[in-house]
Scaffold this active site. Structure first.
Site, PDB file in Angstrom:
ATOM      1  N   ASP A   1       0.935  -1.409   0.234  1.00 22.94           N
ATOM      2  CA  ASP A   1      -0.013   0.239  -0.075  1.00 22.94           C
ATOM      3  C   ASP A   1       1.481   0.897  -0.086  1.00 22.94           C
ATOM      4  OD1 ASP A   1       0.850  -0.371   2.498  1.00 22.94           O
ATOM      5  OD2 ASP A   1      -0.879  -0.505   3.368  1.00 22.94           O
TER       6      ASP A   1
ATOM      7  N   LYS B   1       6.718   4.962  18.120  1.00 22.51           N
ATOM      8  CA  LYS B   1       5.993   6.232  17.995  1.00 22.51           C
ATOM      9  C   LYS B   1       6.244   7.152  19.244  1.00 22.51           C
ATOM     10  CE  LYS B   1       2.477   4.217  14.861  1.00 22.51           C
ATOM     11  NZ  LYS B   1       0.963   4.403  15.216  1.00 22.51           N
TER      12      LYS B   1
ATOM     13  N   ASP C   1       1.763   6.443   1.757  1.00 20.89           N
ATOM     14  CA  ASP C   1       0.821   5.515   1.910  1.00 20.89           C
ATOM     15  C   ASP C   1      -0.452   5.604   1.932  1.00 20.89           C
ATOM     16  OD1 ASP C   1      -0.804   3.620   3.944  1.00 20.89           O
ATOM     17  OD2 ASP C   1       0.497   3.571   5.762  1.00 20.89           O
TER      18      ASP C   1
END
Length: 365
Positions: A110, A161, A222
C-alpha cells in the site's frame, strides 16, 4: 534471478467501503489496479520471480494476474491465520528459489514510492547488508516509528512512535521497502505471528547484524486512507509520482469508453473509469470516478472517490467523500467531508445538506 515479495494480505479497513469486496492493492489508481503499478516497477528493476503474500480475498490476486506476462513468474503464499509482517514474509519465503546469500526485495502493498529499486539493491550489495530498509524523511515523524542511522547508514535502533517533539531524534521513518539476505529471511520464525518492525529488525541490530538504512527524498505516500488514496492517484496522473503504466503528465486520465460532456471540467489528476458518464457543467477535481458511474448536470466532486456502478444527482456537492459501489446520491445533496457511503445506499434528493455557515448542522429528510 532477482526475486521479490509483496505483502498484500491486509483487509484495508481504513479504506472501507472500497475494500468491502476488493483488496486494497487491487483498487484502481491512475487507470490500473495499484498492485499493477508496483509489479511494473519491480519488473523494471529486473525482478523475474514474484511472490504475493496474500490473505484477505486471496483468490482475487490470482484472477488479476492470470496469464499476466511471460517475463514474470508469479507465486502465491496464502496466510491462513494472521502472521504479522514478519510471519507473512517468512511464509512467502518458502516459495523463493534463490540461494542463501541472494537479495530479496520486499514491498508493502500500500505504499506509492518513487524510490529507485535498483539503487536500493546496489546499496544493499555495497554494504554486504543482512537487511536494508528504504527510509524516507517526514516533516512530523510522531505518527511513525523512527529509524536513526549513523554516518555510514547503519541502523542504530528502532524507536516506537514518539509522544513529544523532543523524542524525535530523527526525521527518518521506515518507508515499507526492504532488501533481505535470503538466509536472514529464512531465520524468521514460521509458526507464529512476528512483526519485523518490533521484533525482527530490533533483534538483528541488538545482535550486531548488518542492518542499513538507505535514505532518499523520493516521492512517498502511504495510500491507507481515502484522502491519501485519492491524492496518490492524482499525483501519478499529473506526474508528481511516476509509474511505468502512466503516460505523460496530464490534468486527467479519462478511459476511452467514458463520455465527458464538453462543458464539464475534469482536473487535478482525476481519473474517469470505463463507461462512466460525466454530464453538463460537472466539475471533477482530484477525484476518482469508477466504471459505469453517472454524474448528472452541475454536480461537483472534489478529492473524492465514487466507486463503480454508482450515480451522483444533479447539483450535488462532494468533498473528501467516499461513495461505495452501487450507491445513489440524489440531486442537490451536499455531503460533509469524511463521509463514507456504504455500498448500495440511496440518498434521496436534498436528503443531506450541510450549511456553509453552520457546518455542524446537518439536516436529513
Amino acid at each position: 534471478m532477482q526475486e521479490a515479495i509483496i505483502l498484500v494480505g491486509g483487509k484495508g479497513t481504513r479504506l472501507r467501503p472500497l475494500t468491502n469486496h476488493t483488496p486494497k492493492p487491487l483498487l484502481g489508481v491512475a487507470g490500473s489496479s495499484f498492485i499493477r503499478h508496483q509489479v511494473a516497477k519491480l519488473m523494471d528493476a529486473g525482478v523475474e520471480h514474484l511472490v504475493f503474500a496474500t490473505s484477505y480475498l486471496a483468490g482475487l490476486f490470482e484472477e488479476e494476474f492470470r496469464g499476466f506476462s511471460r517475463d514474470l513468474d508469479i507465486s502465491y503464499a496464502v496466510e491462513e491465520v494472521p502472521l504479522g509482517t514478519g510471519g507473512a514474509i517468512r511464509n512467502a519465503g518458502r516459495l523463493l528459489r534463490g540461494p542463501a546469500d541472494a537479495p530479496v526485495l520486499v514491498l508493502n502493498g500500500d505504499i506509492l514510492s518513487g524510490v529507485d529499486l535498483r539503487g536500493v539493491l546496489a546499496y544493499h550489495e555495497a554494504n554486504a547488508a543482512d537487511v536494508t530498509l528504504h527510509l524516507t524523511r517526514v516533516a512530523d515523524p510522531r505518527a511513525f516509528g523512527l529509524v536513526p542511522t549513523d554516518r555510514s547508514g547503519r541502523v542504530l535502533s528502532f524507536l516506537e512512535k514518539p509522544k513529544t517533539q523532543e523524542e524525535c531524534v530523527t526525521d527518518q521513518i521506515n518507508a515499507g521497502c526492504y532488501v533481505f539476505r535470503r538466509s536472514v529471511l529464512d531465520a524468521i520464525p514460521g509458526d507464529r505471528e512476528v512483526s519485523v518492525e518490533q521484533e525482527t529488525f530490533p533483534r538483528l541490530v541488538a545482535d550486531g547484524g548488518r542492518v542499513f538504512g538507505h535514505t532518499t527524498d523520493d516521492y512517498w505516500r502511504d495510500l491507507g486512507t481515502p484522502l491519501a488514496f485519492v491524492q496518490g492517484s492524482a499525483d501519478l496522473v499529473t506526474g508528481r509520482a511516476t509509474s511505468p503504466l502512466v503516460g505523460p503528465p496530464a490534468e486527467a486520465l479519462v478511459h476511452p469508453t467514458a463520455t465527458v460532456h464538453p462543458s464539464a471540467r475534469v482536473t487535478g489528476g482525476s481519473t474517469i473509469g470505463p463507461y462512466a458518464v460525466i454530464g453538463p457543467r460537472v466539475v471533477v477535481d482530484r477525484s476518482i470516478v469508477g466504471a459505469h458511474v453517472t454524474v448528472a448536470e452541475g454536480a461537483r466532486i472534489h478529492e473524492s472517490v465514487v466507486d463503480h456502478d454508482s450515480s451522483i444527482g444533479s447539483e450535488s456537492f462532494l468533498r473528501e467523500v467516499v461513495v461505495g459501489c452501487h450507491a445513489h446520491v440524489g440531486a442537490e445533496n451536499e455531503l460533509p467531508a469524511q463521509l463514507r457511503l456504504s455500498c448500495g445506499i440511496r440518498i434521496p434528493s436534498q436528503g443531506v445538506r450541510v450549511s456553509g455557515t453552520a457546518a455542524a448542522c446537518l439536516t436529513a429528510h
